[in-house]
Design a protein around this motif. Sequence first.
Motif, short mmCIF file in Angstrom:
data_model
loop_
_atom_site.label_atom_id
_atom_site.label_comp_id
_atom_site.label_asym_id
_atom_site.label_seq_id
_atom_site.Cartn_x
_atom_site.Cartn_y
_atom_site.Cartn_z
N ILE A 399 35.52 36.96 27.59
CA ILE A 399 35.68 35.53 27.97
C ILE A 399 37.25 35.04 27.42
N LEU A 402 39.44 37.24 30.09
CA LEU A 402 39.58 36.82 31.29
C LEU A 402 40.10 35.33 31.80
N ALA A 403 40.00 34.46 30.78
CA ALA A 403 40.19 33.06 30.84
C ALA A 403 41.89 33.02 30.74
N ARG A 406 43.14 34.62 34.08
CA ARG A 406 43.08 33.59 35.20
C ARG A 406 44.40 32.70 35.03
N ASP A 416 36.14 33.68 38.74
CA ASP A 416 35.39 32.41 38.47
C ASP A 416 33.91 32.68 38.12
N LEU A 419 33.14 34.05 34.84
CA LEU A 419 33.62 33.36 33.60
C LEU A 419 32.53 32.22 33.40
N LEU A 464 38.66 29.23 27.62
CA LEU A 464 38.16 28.84 28.68
C LEU A 464 38.42 27.49 28.98
N GLY A 468 40.34 26.78 32.32
CA GLY A 468 39.21 26.77 33.31
C GLY A 468 39.13 25.57 34.17
#
Length: 702
Positions: A399, A402-403, A406, A416, A419, A464, A468
């Motif tokens: 996580i 990936l956050a 992004r 998205d 996540l 995140l 996010g």
Amino acid sequence: MQLRDALDDYKRNAGDDRLFAGERRTVTGRFTGGDGRLVHVDPDGGLRDFGYPLTGGSGLSRSRFGLAVHGDVTWFEASRSRQRYVDDTPLVETVHETDRATVRRYDLTVGDAHLTRATVDPAPDAGLDADDFVLVAYAAFAPDGRDERVGQLRYDDAVEVYHADEHDFLASATGLADLRGQLPPTFPEVLDDAPMDLPRDRGAARYEEERLSGEVVIEAPFEGGTTTVGTLLTDGSETPCEEARGRLSTLFAELDSPEALADAAADTVPTVSASTPERESVVADLRVLSLLSAESGLRIAGPDFDPHYQHSGGYGYTWFRDDAEIATFLLESDDRLGLGLDDWHARSAEMYVETQRPDGSWPHRVWPRNGALAPGWANARIEDGPDVDYQADQTGSVIAFLARARGAGVDVDELDRTLVDALASLDSTLADDGRPVVCQNAWEDSGGRFTHTAATFLEAYGALARHGDGLVDDADRFGGDPAAHARRRAREVYDALDDLWVPDRGRYALRETVHGDLDDRIDSATLALASAHRAYDALGDDGRVGNDESPGAGGVDDERLDRLVSHVDRVVDGLTRETDAVSGLFRYEGDGWRRGDQPVEKVWTVSTAWGAHACGELSALLAARDDPRAERFAERARDLLGIVSPDGPLCEPTGYLPEQFFDDGTPDSATPLGWPHAIRLATVGLLDAHDLLAVEPVPADD
């Protein structure tokens, strides 16, 4: 590694104080690869394939090279050889000295092919011409991982070894002056107390041994003092024999000089600017991480030196903790050092999306070549078992990457959705008190509620929350705003860390045991608290979001900052080991793994590099508040970084960081290990971004 090889090594090394019998060690020698196969070049010139997890091809299980003249063979010896990488590439140069000649060879893996180019220089008093010599190569192939029920097909210019799907080719640019086969060691030879010296002659050979074997000995003549031997691993159903032989012939023609080999090798690793700080270290780290990477972007933890699980659980797999940590370190390093790794970040993100489980988590281990489930012991979420046999920090690490990816603009399909599902999975392993449930730890050797796991959760929720914005949850699990939910969760974990504080020791505990007691031993994994708190601090306590280099003030309160300072100080001090031969941090108090006859814990490169990075993160956190303690931690970061840097005691002359060291300086276990290389790279970038890599000398008084 075939069982016969493991047993032979056992005969040679059983009872050794520093070697674990039955392994195929890579603490010496160098790897070539980065674009397919992973081939180890031993100091004596022997080749061995380690790339099965990356490509599915088994290839060479062992080999040996020598020089022959008039039928008299001299096998190359490590004690009379020297080796180096050519420039920044994975091209390996090895120089072998013999009484009659010097052989200079270059080894390069190109996709599924490997070339060994050799030149011979006769000794002045040998009375021989270069073309009087032949290069002798003994090669044992294990197509489809088999060393029995194997056959050979022979051609004028090559030999093909096969079992079923995998077909391995061996050829020479100058033809084959001689070719013979032999069976692997027989049962009596395997059971005999004495190890075998291979290859060996058979006086009364059975006729079929020439064909029903993966073992061959060839002689490649020198022409103009040069010859090239090549191997190629193929899928027989996809690559016809004529195509395979043609490909080797093309490579022989195109890569016909050291310069051409170096140019081809340079294409497999990122180019590093001459102005990059700590350039030698950065080049070595990127080379290692390239070598350990599959085409998919997933990485093995390290070369699998113990495939029979005699002294470990194996290393030739992708762990999502290690891999996602490496991916995060690469993302940060790329941003700070300008390394041009966009393709690396995208491939990692794509594979994490592809390998996510239906419950939003990631499995224990997968095969890097395709993301398929690999053997493991922490798959409770697949088996519907209790989470004690699940490593929740792995999902947290994915996580966090990936956050951040992004936020950095990495754009892959379903990112998205991945996540949001991962956030739900992380929530399912967070107890009502704000700490992760009982699960396995980062070191995979115990269960409990670990400080390191909590730190991973804090970093995941913080990343995140920060990156996010705009995430949508179609299942409406988070009140329509997953990022806001992650922010609230981050605060819960932040507050709950107080439960793990041990006041009389001035630091955080290793874990809460399954019985509810605090295990207050020192654990280097708890150094993850530094980066986790910096990620949390970037959110700010009033909802404002800062940036990496100037985080929003107020997220981490003064009491917590003091505790972090105390914790990092005591962990680094408490785990430091210094002997005449080695310096660094050991893993945790009471670590008994792979000690041999050593009565105390061994030093780990991961722990030492982690200490450097944690001190750097804490220095940056303190500096953002103009706290004078920042410089002390910057100094500690530089000192620990120096230990794992190319001239440091934990870095081998190859530039590799082995996993562990004995107190007498003997390296051990997986070499090179990807995780500490990524931490070292990230620490260089972190310190450089804050102008902390070097200290200006104080001018002398006039």
